[in-house]
Write an enzyme that holds these catalytic residues in place. Structure first.
Site, PDB file in Angstrom:
ATOM      1  N   CYS A  67      -4.981   5.703  -4.568  1.00 48.24           N
ATOM      2  CA  CYS A  67      -4.269   4.431  -4.424  1.00 48.24           C
ATOM      3  C   CYS A  67      -2.851   4.643  -4.934  1.00 48.24           C
ATOM      4  O   CYS A  67      -2.636   4.836  -6.134  1.00 48.24           O
ATOM      5  CB  CYS A  67      -4.968   3.324  -5.212  1.00 48.24           C
ATOM      6  SG  CYS A  67      -4.103   1.727  -5.166  1.00 48.24           S
ATOM      7  N   CYS A 115       0.867  -1.184   0.000  1.00 56.32           N
ATOM      8  CA  CYS A 115       0.000   0.000   0.000  1.00 56.32           C
ATOM      9  C   CYS A 115       0.896   1.224   0.000  1.00 56.32           C
ATOM     10  O   CYS A 115       1.546   1.522   1.007  1.00 56.32           O
ATOM     11  CB  CYS A 115      -0.928   0.006   1.211  1.00 56.32           C
ATOM     12  SG  CYS A 115      -1.998   1.464   1.278  1.00 56.32           S
TER      13      CYS A 115
END
Length: 271
Positions: free
Chosen positions: A215, A75
């Protein structure tokens, strides 16, 4: 058990961050989904956990759970928040900070303006690394009737070129792609609109969290694919719903993600 937590976000991609260096906190899928609930819990896209590393030269283990309770490999936005958290909490004075994710080792550099630059490693277009069940590597693949690029940034991504990200039915298309037997671990699905060779619009449906405001690894995947296809130059501004990320990628090299990481609030919660 009562635990301390910090709420953070990177371009609106929001996180609950927990120091578990003592190793006395245990999470399971039920606890995580309860905490992630925006009406009855803390509310977040991902839970980030700071754990000790047993690897020489690596400062921390960086553990990531999606809001559905599944542990994931990477992430990018979370990595920036992770770096600011461990620095703010005086858990390390290193800069850069080296962390081990589920898939690889990444480096996090704290900038003077409180932004963070993350060395996300070298993107892989090898189908086996994604994984994508196809006989050979190609520039694009047809998955559930859609032409997609496929990339691993330590986690699996598919990228679709679109004319206008605002007119795409992200949820319907992404869910259809994720159900493909060609993607045994599913993937994050990015929808990229190229504005010019240094600028794109991007929306990303994250595996296990649905569409998020930003993202980081998805931004890296989109730019890497665009550079490899000769559509983008090495420095690209990625416009996401939550703000802008800066990506630098030279074909065949490492990819770098830069952007903000913000503290929201701190608290305690029973788990």
């Amino acid at each position: 058990m009562l635990i301390n937590f910090t709420k953070m976000h990177g371009l609106g991609n929001d996180f609950m961050v927990v120091d578990n260096l003592a190793g006395d906190i245990t999470f399971n899928a039920k606890k995580i989904t309860n905490l992630a609930n925006r009406a009855f819990g803390i509310g977040f896209d991902q839970l980030l956990v700071v754990e000790t590393s047993n690897i020489r030269g690596v400062d921390f283990r960086y553990v990531i759970y999606n809001s559905n309770g599944s542990e994931v490999e990477q992430c990018g936005n979370g990595a920036r928040c992770f770096a600011r958290f461990v620095n703010y909490k005086n858990l390390t004075h290193s800069n850069p900070i080296t962390v081990k994710t589920r898939s690889n080792i990444i480096s996090l550099h704290l900038n003077d303006d409180n932004t963070v630059c993350v060395d996300m490693g070298k993107p892989s277009f090898n189908p086996a690394d994604i994984p994508l069940l196809v006989p050979q590597q190609s520039e694009y693949y047809q998955i559930e009737g859609f032409d997609l690029g496929a990339i691993s940034i330590g986690n699996p991504h598919c990228v679709m070129l679109v004319k206008d990200v605002n007119t795409i039915d992200v949820n319907t298309i992404a869910l259809k792609i994720q159900q493909s037997e060609l993607l045994p671990n599913q993937a994050n699905i990015g929808f990229m609109q190229i504005l010019n060779t240094h600028e794109i619009n991007l929306r990303v449906y994250e595996r296990g969290s649905e569409e998020t405001l930003a993202c980081g690894s998805g931004a890296c995947a989109a730019v890497a694919y665009g550079v490899e296809q000769g559509l983008l130059k090495k420095n690209v501004v990625v416009h996401l719903s939550g703000g802008d990320a800066l990506i630098e990628y030279t074909q065949g090299g490492h990819i770098f993600l830069s952007g903000p990481a913000q503290f929201v609030f701190e608290g305690q919660v029973e788990i």
